[in-house]
Structure formats: structure tokens, C-alpha cells
Write an enzyme that holds these catalytic residues in place. Structure first.
Site, PDB file in Angstrom:
ATOM      1  N   LYS A 280       0.984  -1.190  -0.028  1.00 31.46           N
ATOM      2  CA  LYS A 280       0.019  -0.033  -0.109  1.00 31.46           C
ATOM      3  C   LYS A 280       0.951   1.258   0.107  1.00 31.46           C
ATOM      4  CE  LYS A 280      -3.610  -2.550   2.340  1.00 31.46           C
ATOM      5  NZ  LYS A 280      -4.141  -3.051   3.582  1.00 31.46           N
TER       6      LYS A 280
ATOM      7  N   GLN B 201      -5.132  -1.717  10.013  1.00 32.65           N
ATOM      8  CA  GLN B 201      -4.705  -2.921   9.137  1.00 32.65           C
ATOM      9  C   GLN B 201      -5.315  -4.066  10.035  1.00 32.65           C
ATOM     10  OE1 GLN B 201      -3.170  -3.482   5.976  1.00 32.65           O
ATOM     11  NE2 GLN B 201      -3.612  -5.401   6.281  1.00 32.65           N
TER      12      GLN B 201
ATOM     13  N   ASP C  85     -11.246   2.575   4.232  1.00 32.64           N
ATOM     14  CA  ASP C  85     -11.491   1.317   3.856  1.00 32.64           C
ATOM     15  C   ASP C  85     -13.099   0.942   3.725  1.00 32.64           C
ATOM     16  OD1 ASP C  85      -9.940  -0.750   3.688  1.00 32.64           O
ATOM     17  OD2 ASP C  85      -9.831  -1.415   5.615  1.00 32.64           O
TER      18      ASP C  85
END
Ligand code: NAD
Length: 293
Positions: A53, A97, A120
Site C-alpha cells: 500500500k 490494518q 476502507d
């Protein structure tokens, strides 16, 4: 031979578009977009995902403002970092995460993320917006699948779609996005009886079950479009939830693993961050409108 739905190629194209949007609006905004990936503990797979990422951010001109906390960090301290990132004007997107180390509960931490910075798309408010058809950051994996299907010109409106899997991360938002695009959606899950009978009704089959090679040729009607979200390490390589070698010859189109849904998930994370940056600075997002589900 099935048409290959090439996520790697489309993700690279989206990155080029994002880089152009950022370059054009940088002066007006006065700063680059910022994404904070918050990692807690040392899950090795997460380490690879976070590095990917951050590399993707660097390619398009997004600043990586992430933090890596020790596995033993108490929940209160993780919350304090999330609140600090919420208040940081240089941060447009925050991603916690997953999975978290044992002892940390993800629900309250995800809920603490500012919904406007929810890169997200998993905050309860943003899932509610998806349910109601309101705009907001969308869950990256299903949004990436929608972009892949649309770009390939796969008909969605009126199509019989089956989604295998009902997780909050993939299956549920996937079904909602397909429904919003006027597909007729059936959801299958671990308690579904005669799975093959259900999946054979699909013209469009999205599989996110987390079971290697769950879907074989007997599950697929010839001519179906098959999207394989699953990703597993096996015999030194990667495989999906679909037995690619058996299904590919009868499918109309199929995503490879790797190189299908995975790169699209990262691309949509960047899209969510850049859209949040544009909104924060009153800049138009029309150049990215086709990517928003
Ligand atoms: P999950 O374990 O949270 O959910 C799996 C779902 O599949 C559940 O709803 C369950 O009911 C259903 N299921 C399990 N076994 C089944 C069976 N035998 N028949 C029918 N349904 C069954 O998993 P998830 O987070 O939704 O992820 C699914 C897969 O997608 C995993 O392999 C994960 O690694 C992968 N994934 C990939 C990406 C990507 O970017 N490529 C992103 C997210 C998840």
C-alpha cells in the site's frame, strides 16, 4: 478460453489517473493527499500488504503517514493514535490494518475512525450509506470488483448474480453494490445447502468464501463471468477460492489469482483517499466518478 479480467492492468491505469488528478489539484489544495495505515503487531502477511500500500501511495503522490505499534500496545493507546490521526489536517484517509493482535477488539477501534477519513469504507456509518444508496467511501475490495466489471463492459443491470460469502469486508457490501447496479442478487454462505445448484443459476459469480478451490466446474454454468476474491498460499504459490484450471475453460470471463481482485483493492484504497482529499479542499471528483460505486 475465458476473457481475463486483468486487475493489475486496470489498477495501473487507475494509478495513472490518480497521479494526474493529484498533480492538477496540488496547487489548489496546498498539500499532497495523506493516507495513514495503522499497523499493530507483527503479522507477517500484514507487513507485506502495508508495504504494498505504501509503495502504491508513493507511485501516485500520496504521502504515507502510517504508524506501526507494538503488539502489546493497550487499546487505549491505539485509540489515542486514531484520535490524533482524525485530528491531523494532513491525513485524508486512515486504515486500521487487520487482523489485530490477540487482546485487541477491532469493533471499537474501527468505530473511532472519523467516517470522513475511513479509507476502507468499513465504518458503520459508511456501510449504512451504502445500504441507503448515499455517497461515501466504499469498501475497497467490492468497489474494485465493480470497477473491474464495469471497465470490461460486463452487463450488470438485470444480470443474475450470486455472491458466495457474507462477510462485512467483502460479501455483504459486494451484494449491496451489485444490487445498486440493478443485478438480481443471491447470497450464499457456509450454511447454504446444495451450493452448486445455487451458483449454477449465476450469470455473474463472485466468490469470497476463504476456501481454496471451493468452486469447481460443477458449480459454474458455461458462459458465466467469475470473480475470484479468495487468496491463499499453496504449494509455494497463490491460489483463489475458484479452481481456475477447471473453471477457466467454461467461463466467459474470469479474474486471475494473483493479478485480479488484489491489485484492485489497493487501487480503490487510493481512490478513497484522493476523493476524501478533493472533498476536504472543495475540489471536483468528476474525473473519478466512473470509479465510485
Ligand atoms: P471471511 O472468512 O470473513 O468470510 C467468508 C465467508 O464465506 C463467510 O460469510 C462464510 O459464510 C462463507 N463461506 C465459508 N465457507 C463456505 C462454504 N463452504 N460455502 C459457502 N460459503 C462459505 O472471509 P473474507 O474476509 O470475506 O475473505 C474471503 C476471501 O477473500 C479470503 O480468502 C480472503 O483472504 C480474501 N480477500 C481477498 C482480498 C483481495 O484483495 N484479493 C480482500 C479481502 C479478502
Amino acid at each position: 478460453m475465458a476473457h481475463v479480467l486483468d486487475g493489475r492492468r486496470l489498477a495501473a491505469e487507475i494509478e495513472r489517473r490518480l497521479a494526474a488528478v493529484i498533480a492538477e489539484a496540488l496547487d489548489a489544495a496546498g498539500r499532497a493527499p495523506g493516507l495513514a495505515v495503522l499497523r499493530v503487531g507483527d503479522d507477517p502477511a500484514s507487513g507485506v500488504y502495508v508495504a504494498n500500500k505504501e509503495k502504491a501511495c508513493a507511485r501516485v503522490g500520496i504521502a504515507s503517514l502510517g504508524e506501526h505499534l507494538a503488539a502489546a500496545t493497550p487499546a487505549e493507546e491505539v485509540l489515542a493514535v486514531i484520535r490524533r490521526l482524525n485530528d491531523d489536517p494532513a491525513v485524508d484517509g486512515i486504515l486500521l490494518q487487520l487482523p489485530l493482535p490477540a487482546g485487541l477488539v477491532e469493533g471499537p477501534l474501527l468505530a473511532a475512525i472519523d467516517p470522513g477519513k475511513d479509507a476502507d469504507g468499513l465504518h458503520t456509518l459508511n456501510l449504512g450509506r451504502l445500504l441507503k444508496g448515499e455517497s461515501g467511501p466504499r469498501s475497497c475490495t467490492p468497489a474494485g470488483v465493480m470497477a473491474l466489471l464495469r471497465t470490461a463492459g460486463i452487463p450488470i443491470s438485470g444480470a443474475r448474480a450470486v455472491v458466495v460469502g457474507r462477510s462485512i469486508l467483502v460479501g455483504k457490501p459486494m451484494a449491496l453494490m451489485l444490487q445498486a447496479a440493478d443485478a438480481t442478487v443471491t447470497m450464499a454462505h457456509s450454511r447454504t445447502r446444495q451450493l452448486a445448484e445455487v451458483t449454477r443459476t449465476a450469470e455473474l459469480l463472485v466468490v469470497a468464501a476463504g476456501r481454496p478451490h471451493l468452486i469447481g466446474a460443477e458449480h459454474v454454468t458455461p458462459g458465466t463471468v467469475v470473480v475470484d476474491v479468495g487468496i491463499h498460499r499453496r504449494n509455494g504459490g497463490l491460489c483463489g477460492d475458484v479452481d481456475h484450471a477447471r473453471v477457466e475453460p467454461i467461463a466467459a470471463a474470469i479474474t486471475p489469482v494473483p493479478g485480479g481482485v488484489g491489485p484492485m483493492t489497493v487501487a480503490m484504497l487510493l481512490v478513497n483517499t484522493v476523493v476524501a482529499w478533493c472533498r476536504r479542499h472543495g475540489l471536483a471528483t468528476t474525473a473519478l466518478a466512473d470509479l465510485l460505486s
